[in-house]
Design a protein around this motif. Structure first.
Motif, mmCIF file in Angstrom:
data_model
loop_
_atom_site.group_PDB
_atom_site.id
_atom_site.type_symbol
_atom_site.label_atom_id
_atom_site.label_comp_id
_atom_site.label_asym_id
_atom_site.label_seq_id
_atom_site.Cartn_x
_atom_site.Cartn_y
_atom_site.Cartn_z
ATOM 1 N N LEU A 14 0.853 -1.184 0.000
ATOM 2 C CA LEU A 14 0.000 0.000 0.000
ATOM 3 C C LEU A 14 0.890 1.236 0.000
ATOM 4 O O LEU A 14 1.438 1.619 1.035
ATOM 5 C CB LEU A 14 -0.927 -0.021 1.213
ATOM 6 N N VAL A 15 1.039 1.845 -1.152
ATOM 7 C CA VAL A 15 2.028 2.909 -1.333
ATOM 8 C C VAL A 15 1.699 4.134 -0.496
ATOM 9 O O VAL A 15 2.570 4.708 0.170
ATOM 10 C CB VAL A 15 2.140 3.284 -2.822
ATOM 11 N N GLY A 16 0.426 4.556 -0.502
ATOM 12 C CA GLY A 16 0.041 5.753 0.248
ATOM 13 C C GLY A 16 0.858 6.956 -0.181
ATOM 14 O O GLY A 16 1.002 7.248 -1.362
ATOM 15 N N LEU A 27 -0.099 12.648 8.910
ATOM 16 C CA LEU A 27 -1.327 11.900 8.673
ATOM 17 C C LEU A 27 -1.552 10.837 9.743
ATOM 18 O O LEU A 27 -2.698 10.571 10.132
ATOM 19 C CB LEU A 27 -1.290 11.246 7.288
ATOM 20 N N PHE A 28 -0.475 10.225 10.228
ATOM 21 C CA PHE A 28 -0.613 9.235 11.300
ATOM 22 C C PHE A 28 -1.279 9.861 12.525
ATOM 23 O O PHE A 28 -2.220 9.291 13.099
ATOM 24 C CB PHE A 28 0.756 8.672 11.678
ATOM 25 N N ALA A 29 -0.804 11.041 12.920
ATOM 26 C CA ALA A 29 -1.377 11.723 14.084
ATOM 27 C C ALA A 29 -2.824 12.120 13.837
ATOM 28 O O ALA A 29 -3.693 11.959 14.705
ATOM 29 C CB ALA A 29 -0.536 12.951 14.434
ATOM 30 N N VAL A 30 -3.102 12.621 12.629
ATOM 31 C CA VAL A 30 -4.470 13.045 12.301
ATOM 32 C C VAL A 30 -5.416 11.853 12.268
ATOM 33 O O VAL A 30 -6.513 11.889 12.849
ATOM 34 C CB VAL A 30 -4.483 13.783 10.943
ATOM 35 N N VAL A 31 -5.001 10.780 11.595
ATOM 36 C CA VAL A 31 -5.853 9.592 11.479
ATOM 37 C C VAL A 31 -6.107 8.981 12.861
ATOM 38 O O VAL A 31 -7.233 8.593 13.184
ATOM 39 C CB VAL A 31 -5.212 8.554 10.540
ATOM 40 N N LEU A 71 -18.444 2.264 13.251
ATOM 41 C CA LEU A 71 -17.437 1.564 14.052
ATOM 42 C C LEU A 71 -16.819 0.416 13.266
ATOM 43 O O LEU A 71 -15.598 0.233 13.261
ATOM 44 C CB LEU A 71 -18.074 1.031 15.339
ATOM 45 N N CYS A 72 -17.659 -0.373 12.595
ATOM 46 C CA CYS A 72 -17.155 -1.496 11.787
ATOM 47 C C CYS A 72 -16.312 -0.997 10.623
ATOM 48 O O CYS A 72 -15.248 -1.556 10.323
ATOM 49 C CB CYS A 72 -18.326 -2.331 11.263
ATOM 50 N N PHE A 73 -16.780 0.058 9.968
ATOM 51 C CA PHE A 73 -16.102 0.576 8.788
ATOM 52 C C PHE A 73 -14.698 1.063 9.122
ATOM 53 O O PHE A 73 -13.716 0.710 8.447
ATOM 54 C CB PHE A 73 -16.937 1.717 8.188
ATOM 55 N N THR A 74 -14.592 1.866 10.184
ATOM 56 C CA THR A 74 -13.277 2.410 10.523
ATOM 57 C C THR A 74 -12.351 1.342 11.107
ATOM 58 O O THR A 74 -11.156 1.313 10.796
ATOM 59 C CB THR A 74 -13.413 3.563 11.531
ATOM 60 N N THR A 75 -12.899 0.451 11.936
ATOM 61 C CA THR A 75 -12.069 -0.589 12.543
ATOM 62 C C THR A 75 -11.568 -1.586 11.504
ATOM 63 O O THR A 75 -10.502 -2.196 11.679
ATOM 64 C CB THR A 75 -12.860 -1.317 13.648
ATOM 65 N N GLY A 76 -12.304 -1.732 10.409
ATOM 66 C CA GLY A 76 -11.871 -2.642 9.350
ATOM 67 C C GLY A 76 -10.792 -2.072 8.450
ATOM 68 O O GLY A 76 -10.187 -2.814 7.663
ATOM 69 N N SER A 77 -10.534 -0.774 8.544
ATOM 70 C CA SER A 77 -9.574 -0.162 7.621
ATOM 71 C C SER A 77 -8.512 0.690 8.312
ATOM 72 O O SER A 77 -7.345 0.701 7.890
ATOM 73 C CB SER A 77 -10.318 0.706 6.597
ATOM 74 N N VAL A 78 -8.869 1.397 9.375
ATOM 75 C CA VAL A 78 -7.945 2.367 9.961
ATOM 76 C C VAL A 78 -6.738 1.720 10.650
ATOM 77 O O VAL A 78 -5.610 2.229 10.503
ATOM 78 C CB VAL A 78 -8.700 3.309 10.924
ATOM 79 N N PRO A 79 -6.872 0.627 11.436
ATOM 80 C CA PRO A 79 -5.668 0.053 12.057
ATOM 81 C C PRO A 79 -4.576 -0.313 11.055
ATOM 82 O O PRO A 79 -3.395 -0.056 11.301
ATOM 83 C CB PRO A 79 -6.216 -1.193 12.767
ATOM 84 N N GLN A 80 -4.956 -0.906 9.927
ATOM 85 C CA GLN A 80 -3.964 -1.210 8.892
ATOM 86 C C GLN A 80 -3.359 0.062 8.325
ATOM 87 O O GLN A 80 -2.150 0.143 8.070
ATOM 88 C CB GLN A 80 -4.630 -2.017 7.766
ATOM 89 N N MET A 81 -4.197 1.081 8.154
ATOM 90 C CA MET A 81 -3.703 2.362 7.648
ATOM 91 C C MET A 81 -2.695 2.975 8.615
ATOM 92 O O MET A 81 -1.640 3.475 8.201
ATOM 93 C CB MET A 81 -4.885 3.320 7.443
ATOM 94 N N LEU A 82 -2.986 2.916 9.904
ATOM 95 C CA LEU A 82 -2.059 3.452 10.907
ATOM 96 C C LEU A 82 -0.741 2.677 10.900
ATOM 97 O O LEU A 82 0.342 3.271 11.018
ATOM 98 C CB LEU A 82 -2.699 3.393 12.296
#
Length: 312
Positions: A14-16, A27-31, A71-82
């Motif tokens: 995931l290039v980001g 972005l890490f702090a904001v997310v 809650l499901c939507f963010t928990t399914g994507s944000v931890p990996q993003m962080l």
């Protein structure tokens, strides 16, 4: 060494914004901040809706569904993003990528239909108040919520396998934060016109049809409000619908721009920021939009906290 198959066991990268490490730290702090705000706000709404009997109404039943969905939507994507934002490791397993794609598509579709259901609830409350209890009886509310969840997951069951089986000729670098459908389609080394046409056709039913129902509902609401003679009555009707209309505008504005156009037309960076917006910003502000001016929720919080204090 990369294998020839884009869905090889080693997964994807995931290039980001990996070419801008300082931006990634910001972005890490904001997310992280928005994620914590999302957890706090939506857990509060779900808990209050369950604990306070005065919130056992159709409006708060659907609002609790929306909060649980966020809650499901963010928990399914944000931890990996962080995880990917905090350091040089940008990898995600093939299974993780598939799961992320499935739930992003499914839960995004659920929200589209659920917002239409909530618009119907507001239309019934404003236009048919005497029949409201009959139109939105508990069984009907459960059926409408089930329709929203089944529609979103049904759409994802169709589109996720179609997207994952695309040949990628060894390409593993996803130019995004998430395993999103437009980014994965853009990696394909074959003509994707047919798949994009299928995605557009399904989007008509999952995205545009609910949006049409929302607009029709608010057309009826606007006519009903014009017929209200008292200023206080008009203000109450507008106040009842303003939070939902704000959430609809935020959510649909980004979703339509992201998904109802060919995959290669928009700027990659623009697409990434739009994804950040509807992945972390919208779920975190939904509870604020619904509660800041909502007397029922404020009073419910006082009652619940008051009971907790009395018990201790």
């Amino acid at each position: 060494m990369e294998k020839d198959n884009g869905s090889a066991p080693e997964g994807f990268v995931l290039v980001g914004f990996s070419d801008r490490p300082r931006l990634e730290l910001v972005l890490f702090a904001v997310v992280l901040a928005f994620y914590l705000l999302t957890l706090l706000g939506n857990v509060t709404i779900v808990a209050l809706s369950a604990l306070d009997p005065r919130l056992h109404t159709p409006m708060y039943f659907f609002l609790a569904n929306l909060s649980f969905l966020d809650l499901c939507f963010t928990t399914g994507s944000v931890p990996q993003m962080l995880y990917n934002l905090r350091g040089p490791d940008k990898t995600i397993s093939s299974l993780g990528c598939a799961a992320q794609l499935f739930f992003v598509l499914a839960l995004g579709g659920v929200e589209c239909v659920l917002l239409a259901v909530m618009a119907y609830d507001r239309r019934a409350a404003v236009c048919q108040p005497l029949r409201y209890a009959v139109l939105l009886r508990p069984r009907r509310c459960g059926e409408l919520a089930a329709l929203a969840w089944l529609s979103g997951f049904g759409n994802s069951l169709i589109m996720t396998p179609q997207t994952l089986v695309l040949p990628r000729c060894g390409r593993r670098r996803v130019d995004h934060f998430l395993c999103e459908m437009p980014a994965l389609i853009g990696m394909a080394c074959v003509d994707t016109t047919a798949l994009e046409a299928l995605a557009f056709a399904l989007a008509i039913f999952v995205v545009l049809a609910p949006l049409t129902l929302i607009l029709v509902s608010y057309g009826h609401i606007a006519r009903a409000v014009r017929r209200i003679t008292s200023a206080a009555g008009r203000q109450k009707a507008v106040h009842t619908c303003s939070a939902h209309l704000t959430v609809v505008s935020l959510f649909y504005g980004t979703i339509i721009y992201m998904y109802l156009q060919p995959a290669n037309t928009s700027s990659q960076d623009q697409g990434k920021f739009l994804t950040l917006f509807y992945t972390i910003v919208t779920p975190s502000v939904n509870p604020l939009i619904y509660t800041l001016r909502n007397r029922d929720v404020k009073e419910a919080m006082k009652r619940v906290l008051g009971k907790g204090g009395a018990d201790t």
